[in-house]
Design a protein around this motif. Structure first.
Motif, short mmCIF file in Angstrom:
data_model
loop_
_atom_site.label_atom_id
_atom_site.label_comp_id
_atom_site.label_asym_id
_atom_site.label_seq_id
_atom_site.Cartn_x
_atom_site.Cartn_y
_atom_site.Cartn_z
N CYS A 162 9.54 -16.81 148.89
CA CYS A 162 7.89 -16.85 149.06
C CYS A 162 6.87 -15.76 149.88
N ALA A 163 7.92 -15.20 150.92
CA ALA A 163 7.33 -14.10 151.73
C ALA A 163 7.19 -12.96 150.66
N THR A 164 8.09 -12.69 149.73
CA THR A 164 8.12 -11.53 148.91
C THR A 164 7.20 -11.60 147.85
N PHE B 172 6.60 -5.80 141.02
CA PHE B 172 7.06 -5.77 142.05
C PHE B 172 8.54 -5.94 142.47
N PHE B 173 9.05 -7.18 141.79
CA PHE B 173 10.41 -7.29 142.12
C PHE B 173 11.20 -6.24 141.56
N LEU B 180 14.49 -4.06 148.91
CA LEU B 180 14.80 -5.48 149.45
C LEU B 180 16.21 -6.08 149.64
N LYS B 181 17.01 -5.12 149.10
CA LYS B 181 18.51 -5.49 149.15
C LYS B 181 19.03 -5.01 150.42
N PRO B 192 18.16 -11.87 139.64
CA PRO B 192 16.93 -11.73 139.15
C PRO B 192 16.46 -12.88 138.41
N GLY B 193 17.24 -13.76 137.66
CA GLY B 193 16.87 -14.91 137.14
C GLY B 193 16.50 -16.00 137.86
N ARG B 194 17.14 -16.32 139.02
CA ARG B 194 16.67 -16.95 140.13
C ARG B 194 15.11 -16.83 140.62
N PHE B 195 14.96 -15.51 140.96
CA PHE B 195 13.70 -15.20 141.34
C PHE B 195 12.72 -15.37 140.27
N SER B 196 12.94 -15.13 139.11
CA SER B 196 12.07 -15.40 138.05
C SER B 196 11.72 -16.74 137.72
#
Lengths: 218, 218
Positions: A162-164, B172-173, B180-181, B192-196
DNA sequence: CAAAACACTGACCGTCCGGTCGGTCAGTTA
DNA sequence: TAACTGACCGACCGGACGGTCAGTGTTTTG
């Protein structure tokens, strides 16, 4: 005879050194490390090239001095954003709009840091994150986590994600606005405040748990 | 004797030319225009420096050829994303996850284009936007507008702003994941899939009009 | 099969790069 | 006043840069 101390940012510095730092910061942020020549820095600062080497050991050292100064400036400005005592969503909203405002107000610094964070090598980006962005990010995450424990933020979301999303939206707007303004439909780029407003509305609307939602119009 | 045609991407090209393009694309995306020397390109491609000038008029022309090829490749890949016939939210969701997937799968190309769009000068970013990103963006916007007319998207939101938020989150991701890592809490960068998934959930949840919301858990 | 066209090279050019050097000069300090 | 210091400069260095050129094989073509 050789420059030794340097980067004693608070100690008195000559007019020349100040001019060098200012000119170099602008040039580095605009053109990048490789694109900037020491001659161009000297010319822009109104000093001789040799004078730069009197104050800084190398091009690298000059760049690092500017990077450190920028980092300090940035984290100092961010320091004031925490410790809000209002409602969770109000805190988030306030932080995010202040964050974008800060990016826009400190264009040179911001651009320099983003350039370093995104296209620099492993070691530099790590140092930057650990020293500067990391703290801000962690504070942001803890605000989200607190909101989650209070039942205001959806419990199925990753607080760091969320922050990201929130900070990333600001950053993306900041760096993409130059390109976006060539797209006819994207008239909103000329009104950062309006972007910030709608962006936060969407984000909060999507992140808050059901009972907390104010729900945008319609 | 002088290179004339060039950039006839589909016409047969010699092994040397292909090697040059491949090596240069990688180097430019990794180090940027200024940081790459023609000598390094020649070495990486296993040809002589003069050979590059046999195929390309200048460093600039080589860069542009790669840029155009990348742009064509990108817009061809994006071509397949439209014309979905499902529900509005399903279309958006599908587009966004495919968009991120595409960025990750074509790292070299994507990095090159982002570099050009964000840190290039006015003229280049305009050309890039008009030729490549513009089309994709406009399609995206029209999908949003259609959704709005159908009452599925909140009527108080700017469709172009919504499109920016969605595509911007992916971008951005993509470009921030290296930095970020280094943040312990941001473990999601490795999935990435989870982020998406979560990103789209939040976005749609925040953008859809009340009656349309499925509402994430809680 | 000659000739034109093409792919390719090593040696070279002028320019600009980051960096160095010897030295000047104004301002302290003793 | 003499010794010293830090700010500053013009001229210069070796090397890397983008780019050129005359020439050598190789392939295509009339």
């Amino acid at each position: 005879m050789r420059a030794t101390q340097a980067e004693n940012s608070s100690l008195r510095q000559s007019a020349g050194e100040r001019a060098i730092l200012e000119a170099a910061a602008w040039l580095f942020s605009e053109i990048g490390f490789d694109g900037v020549s020491m001659r161009s820095v000297a010319e822009a600062a109104g000093v001789s090239k040799a004078n730069i080497y009197h104050h800084f050991e190398s091009k690298e050292a000059l760049y690092l001095a500017i990077l450190h100064a920028s980092a300090a400036e940035l984290s100092a400005l961010v320091e004031n954003l925490e410790e809000s005592s209002g409602r969770f969503d109000a805190n988030i909203s306030e932080f995010s709009s202040a964050h974008l405002q800060h990016l826009m107000d400190n264009e040179t610094t911001s651009r320099l840091m983003l350039r370093e964070a995104f296209s620099g090598d492993e070691e530099r980006s790590r140092m930057l994150v650990e020293r500067v962005v990391g703290g801000t990010f962690e504070r942001m995450v803890s605000i989200f986590r607190a909101g989650q424990e209070a039942g205001e933020l959806r419990s199925d979301l990753d607080p760091a994600l969320c922050a990201t999303l929130l900070m990333g939206a600001d950053v993306f707007f900041f760096q993409a606005r130059g390109a976006l303004k060539h797209i006819p439909q994207a008239g909103f780029v000329r009104r950062p405040g309006r972007f910030s407003e709608q962006m936060i509305d969407v984000m909060l609307n999507g992140m808050l748990s059901k009972k907390q939602r104010k729900g945008g119009a319609q």
